[in-house]
Scaffold this motif. Structure first.
Motif, short mmCIF file in Angstrom:
data_model
loop_
_atom_site.label_atom_id
_atom_site.label_comp_id
_atom_site.label_asym_id
_atom_site.label_seq_id
_atom_site.Cartn_x
_atom_site.Cartn_y
_atom_site.Cartn_z
N PHE A 129 -5.61 22.16 12.69
CA PHE A 129 -6.59 23.21 12.40
C PHE A 129 -8.01 22.65 12.42
O PHE A 129 -8.95 23.33 12.86
N VAL A 130 -8.19 21.42 11.97
CA VAL A 130 -9.51 20.78 12.06
C VAL A 130 -9.89 20.58 13.52
O VAL A 130 -11.04 20.83 13.92
N LYS A 131 -8.93 20.17 14.36
CA LYS A 131 -9.20 20.00 15.78
C LYS A 131 -9.60 21.31 16.44
O LYS A 131 -10.54 21.37 17.24
N ILE A 132 -8.86 22.39 16.13
CA ILE A 132 -9.18 23.69 16.70
C ILE A 132 -10.58 24.12 16.28
O ILE A 132 -11.38 24.63 17.09
N TYR A 133 -10.90 23.90 15.01
CA TYR A 133 -12.22 24.27 14.50
C TYR A 133 -13.31 23.45 15.19
O TYR A 133 -14.30 24.00 15.69
N ILE A 134 -13.13 22.14 15.24
CA ILE A 134 -14.19 21.28 15.77
C ILE A 134 -14.32 21.44 17.28
O ILE A 134 -15.41 21.27 17.84
N TRP A 135 -13.24 21.79 17.98
CA TRP A 135 -13.31 22.02 19.43
C TRP A 135 -14.28 23.16 19.73
O TRP A 135 -14.95 23.17 20.76
N ASN A 136 -14.36 24.13 18.82
CA ASN A 136 -15.26 25.26 19.00
C ASN A 136 -16.60 25.06 18.32
O ASN A 136 -17.50 25.90 18.46
N HIS A 137 -16.77 23.98 17.58
CA HIS A 137 -18.02 23.69 16.86
C HIS A 137 -18.45 22.25 17.15
O HIS A 137 -18.73 21.48 16.22
N LEU A 138 -18.52 21.87 18.41
CA LEU A 138 -18.81 20.48 18.77
C LEU A 138 -20.20 20.04 18.33
O LEU A 138 -20.46 18.83 18.19
N TYR A 139 -21.09 20.98 18.09
CA TYR A 139 -22.44 20.63 17.68
C TYR A 139 -22.50 20.13 16.24
O TYR A 139 -23.49 19.52 15.82
N LYS A 140 -21.46 20.39 15.45
CA LYS A 140 -21.45 19.98 14.05
C LYS A 140 -21.11 18.50 13.94
O LYS A 140 -20.01 18.09 14.31
N GLN A 141 -22.05 17.72 13.42
CA GLN A 141 -21.85 16.28 13.30
C GLN A 141 -22.41 15.81 11.97
O GLN A 141 -23.45 16.29 11.52
#
Length: 505
Positions: free
Chosen positions: A435-447
């Motif tokens: 679920f973290v991967k799915i979220y971050i795949w769509n929010h790549l700008y969040k660092q």
């Protein structure tokens, strides 16, 4: 003895649960669906077994031959010069003392001409490093160079250190650079056992070593993180060894990697690490904040250099728990790790396959598959139980317990001291991690970093709004489509139902 008893009780529970599941009550279609799930499982567990096997072959056969060749070779494979670049920013004094003492001791023990480059921010750090260096009284062949930068990030600190290497009057092709984090402790023999490997292969561009975590503290939260990290590094040991069988790795771990000095001195390499960015079809262009190890890996990989994993050298990392709540802290760490992974994934797949290699190419694609395969089984079990009954979910629980137990024993090939908590951590990593991967795949700008709490500065108000809105919309659409497919498979809905919903909307 406690570990043995735990696994014995665990196995008994699995056996009892298996006998209690009423297989004769399964709906015929449910049996077909479970068979199909089994095919998906065979695909995933075959990939797992393949990585375990390849890792064993690499560590027990291929690398042993490499190490034997290194030990039998003479001084002709020694590096002309070794650079040890350490980046330090607001790390505890006790940790910095350990890190620099270990690095200086390695510089002394290896017997080579060594330049220790300390890339630091604050005057107090400079005084500490100079004091440690003078106290240890290294020989003349060991030099200390201190570079001071503003606190603008690790990438800038690395770039300044790389430029020191570029200006050094040595044969850079015959020299190496050890890039070390300010919280990583080199074990005895790290420099010599790693640096000489470059002399065996002129096309070896970079290598990375085995790692293990050290967490100080005996409180309950720290003990949970300690066990979790132990599993993580066991998994890392397997994946690194598997890919190294094809002369590839998928990251040059920032905690300690060694790179041929002429690569580090290349202006394009320095620019890549310092100002790396991504051009995304939806999010536009944004700069990489974290993931400098992925940037250096990408440059080395795309230029066709070989890479190596050194399993008989270990570097100890001093970890700090990001949050007392394990659930929150683990998600923070996963978000950083998977963000670095996925921000590099798409462009890495554009590297020609003959350069990347077939196995690394598939491994990069597999990073995309895995975000959906674990939730697939869970959602089938949940929605299948709604349609057919709770025994579907009971069968799923039984399979999860059995498979994670077998996977835990398989990791004994990587670490001898497997822990009773590992089956639970394995499942947690796969489900929550997905679920973290799915979220971050769509929010790549969040660092963000977990240590310095540094975040990428937002653009204009409209750009920030658009990034949030488009990313959340894409995430919602993907999850909705995924859930609809699952409910089709378990016969909770059909096309007539879907058409009715669309008309209602």
């Amino acid at each position: 003895m406690k570990t043995f008893l735990f696994f014995l009780i665990y196995i008994l529970i699995v056996v009892i649960l298996g006998f209690l599941i009423p297989y004769q009550e399964f709906d015929p279609y449910a049996r077909q669906l479970i068979f199909f799930l089994g095919l998906v499982g065979i695909w995933r567990y075959s990939w797992f077994a393949l990585n375990i096997t390849r890792s064993l072959i690499y560590r027990k056969i291929k690398f042993k031959k490499i190490r034997k060749a290194e030990e039998e070779a003479g001084s002709e494979i020694d590096p002309e010069h070794v650079f040890i670049l350490i980046t330090t920013f607001r790390i505890g004094t006790s940790v910095s003392v350990e890190v620099y003492r270990a690095a200086i001791q390695e510089a002394i023990n290896c017997g080579y001409d060594v330049t220790l480059i300390a890339s630091i921010v604050e005057m107090s750090e400079e005084r500490l490093v100079r004091k440690i260096f003078l106290e240890m009284n290294p020989p003349e062949r060991v030099k200390l160079v201190i570079t001071r930068i503003k606190g603008t990030g690790k990438r800038d600190g690395l770039a300044v250190g790389f430029r020191v290497v570029a200006n050094a009057p040595v044969n850079l092709f015959r020299s190496v650079v050890a890039v070390v984090d300010g919280d990583s402790i080199l074990s005895e023999g790290t420099i010599k056992k790693s640096a000489r490997l470059f002399g065996l292969n002129d096309n070896l561009g970079a290598l990375t070593t085995d790692e293990d975590a050290r967490l100080d503290g005996k409180d309950w939260a720290t003990n949970i993180y300690r066990r979790w990290y132990r599993l993580r590094f066991a998994q890392r040991n397997v994946s690194m060894g598997s890919l190294a069988l094809s002369n590839r790795v998928l990251t040059l771990t920032g905690r300690m990697s060694m790179i041929r000095a002429n690569i580090v001195a290349d202006r394009e390499f320095v620019e890549t690490v310092q100002n790396d960015h991504i051009e995304h079809w939806r999010l536009g262009r944004f700069k990489f904040l974290t993931g400098d190890d992925k940037s250096s890996w990408y440059y080395v990989m795309k230029n066709g250099w070989d890479m190596l994993y050194v399993p008989d050298v270990i570097v100890y990392t001093i970890e700090e728990i990001p949050h007392k709540n394990y659930f929150i802290g683990s998600i923070m760490l996963m978000q950083r790790w998977f963000g670095n992974q996925y921000r590099t994934n798409e462009r890495a797949l554009k590297i020609p396959r003959k350069v990347l290699g077939w196995y690394a190419w598939y491994a990069l694609w597999d990073q995309r598959f895995t975000m959906w395969t674990s939730p697939y089984g869970l959602f089938i079990a949940i929605f299948g139980a709604i349609h057919w009954g709770a025994y579907i979910f009971a069968a799923y629980i039984w399979w999860v317990m059995l498979s994670r137990l077998l996977m835990t024993f398989a990791y004994r090939t990587s670490r001898k001291d497997i822990l009773p908590s590992w089956p639970f951590f394995l499942y947690y990593n796969q489900i929550v991690g997905s679920f973290v991967k799915i979220y971050i795949w769509n929010h790549l700008y969040k660092q963000s970093w977990t240590r310095q709490k540094t975040k990428l500065a937002a653009g204009s108000r409209f750009i920030a709004w658009y990034q949030r809105f488009s990313s959340n919309t894409m995430l919602l659409l993907q999850m909705l489509f995924f859930i609809i497919i699952i409910n089709f498979l378990v016969q909770n809905i059909n096309f007539d139902d879907l058409w009715s919903y669309i008309n209602w909307l």
